[in-house]
Design a protein around this motif. Sequence first.
Motif, short mmCIF file in Angstrom:
data_model
loop_
_atom_site.label_atom_id
_atom_site.label_comp_id
_atom_site.label_asym_id
_atom_site.label_seq_id
_atom_site.Cartn_x
_atom_site.Cartn_y
_atom_site.Cartn_z
N LEU A 47 41.73 62.75 30.64
CA LEU A 47 41.77 61.38 31.16
C LEU A 47 42.95 61.17 32.10
O LEU A 47 42.82 60.49 33.12
CB LEU A 47 41.82 60.38 30.01
N MET A 48 44.10 61.74 31.75
CA MET A 48 45.28 61.60 32.62
C MET A 48 45.05 62.31 33.96
O MET A 48 45.44 61.80 35.01
CB MET A 48 46.51 62.17 31.92
N LYS A 49 44.43 63.47 33.92
CA LYS A 49 44.15 64.22 35.15
C LYS A 49 43.18 63.43 36.03
O LYS A 49 43.37 63.32 37.24
CB LYS A 49 43.57 65.58 34.79
N SER A 50 42.16 62.85 35.41
CA SER A 50 41.19 62.06 36.16
C SER A 50 41.84 60.80 36.74
O SER A 50 41.59 60.44 37.90
CB SER A 50 40.03 61.67 35.26
N MET A 51 42.68 60.13 35.94
CA MET A 51 43.36 58.93 36.42
C MET A 51 44.28 59.26 37.59
O MET A 51 44.33 58.52 38.58
CB MET A 51 44.17 58.29 35.31
N ASN A 52 44.99 60.37 37.51
CA ASN A 52 45.89 60.78 38.58
C ASN A 52 45.10 61.04 39.87
O ASN A 52 45.53 60.66 40.96
CB ASN A 52 46.67 62.02 38.17
N LYS A 53 43.93 61.66 39.75
CA LYS A 53 43.10 61.93 40.92
C LYS A 53 42.60 60.63 41.55
O LYS A 53 42.65 60.45 42.76
CB LYS A 53 41.91 62.80 40.51
N HIS A 54 42.17 59.69 40.71
CA HIS A 54 41.65 58.42 41.24
C HIS A 54 42.76 57.54 41.81
O HIS A 54 42.54 56.85 42.80
CB HIS A 54 40.89 57.67 40.15
N MET A 55 43.93 57.55 41.20
CA MET A 55 45.04 56.75 41.72
C MET A 55 45.54 57.32 43.05
O MET A 55 46.07 56.58 43.87
CB MET A 55 46.19 56.69 40.71
N ALA A 85 46.42 31.04 45.29
CA ALA A 85 47.03 32.35 45.03
C ALA A 85 46.58 33.31 46.12
O ALA A 85 45.40 33.41 46.44
CB ALA A 85 46.59 32.87 43.66
N ALA A 86 47.54 33.99 46.70
CA ALA A 86 47.24 34.93 47.78
C ALA A 86 47.41 36.35 47.27
O ALA A 86 48.26 36.64 46.45
CB ALA A 86 48.18 34.69 48.96
N ALA A 87 46.59 37.24 47.77
CA ALA A 87 46.69 38.65 47.39
C ALA A 87 47.89 39.27 48.09
O ALA A 87 48.15 39.01 49.26
CB ALA A 87 45.41 39.38 47.78
N LYS A 88 48.62 40.12 47.37
CA LYS A 88 49.80 40.74 47.94
C LYS A 88 49.45 41.89 48.87
O LYS A 88 50.20 42.22 49.74
CB LYS A 88 50.71 41.22 46.83
N GLY A 89 48.36 42.54 48.63
CA GLY A 89 47.95 43.65 49.48
C GLY A 89 46.48 43.91 49.29
O GLY A 89 45.93 43.64 48.24
N THR A 90 45.84 44.40 50.29
CA THR A 90 44.44 44.70 50.20
C THR A 90 44.25 46.20 50.27
O THR A 90 44.86 46.86 51.12
CB THR A 90 43.64 44.01 51.31
N PRO A 91 43.44 46.77 49.40
CA PRO A 91 43.20 48.21 49.46
C PRO A 91 42.47 48.59 50.74
O PRO A 91 41.56 47.90 51.18
CB PRO A 91 42.35 48.52 48.25
N LYS A 92 42.90 49.67 51.33
CA LYS A 92 42.25 50.17 52.54
C LYS A 92 41.04 51.00 52.13
O LYS A 92 41.11 51.79 51.20
CB LYS A 92 43.22 51.06 53.32
N PRO A 93 39.92 50.86 52.83
CA PRO A 93 38.76 51.71 52.52
C PRO A 93 39.05 53.16 52.92
O PRO A 93 39.66 53.42 53.94
CB PRO A 93 37.63 51.11 53.35
N GLN A 94 38.61 54.08 52.07
CA GLN A 94 38.82 55.50 52.32
C GLN A 94 37.62 56.07 53.05
O GLN A 94 36.47 55.70 52.80
CB GLN A 94 39.02 56.25 51.00
#
Length: 89
Positions: A46-54, A78-87
């Motif tokens: 699970l840690m390996k998978s989480m590290n890959k996804h993060m 409430a405003a979002a602090k950052g928006t994830p960029k699409p990969q």
Amino acid sequence: MPDMSASVSLAVTHLVPLADVDENKVTPGVLGFIVFAVMALAVWGLMKSMNKHMGKVSFEEDADASSEEAGKKGSGKAAAKGTPKPQQG
């Protein structure tokens, strides 16, 4: 369909020595070690998978988003602090 009770009782008789309990001595034994090892492998996976996804997530803040956030502070929303960029890929 064949009767499964014979095969189940045979499997249980093989597991009984692993879970044998002495009244004067209580230890985790082989069964405890096997359970612990399986749980450790599951946590490692699970840690390996989480590290890959993060690693795929990018939280870079845009200059436009910071200027919009300053304007929204007065409105009470409430405003979002950052928006994830699409990969891509």
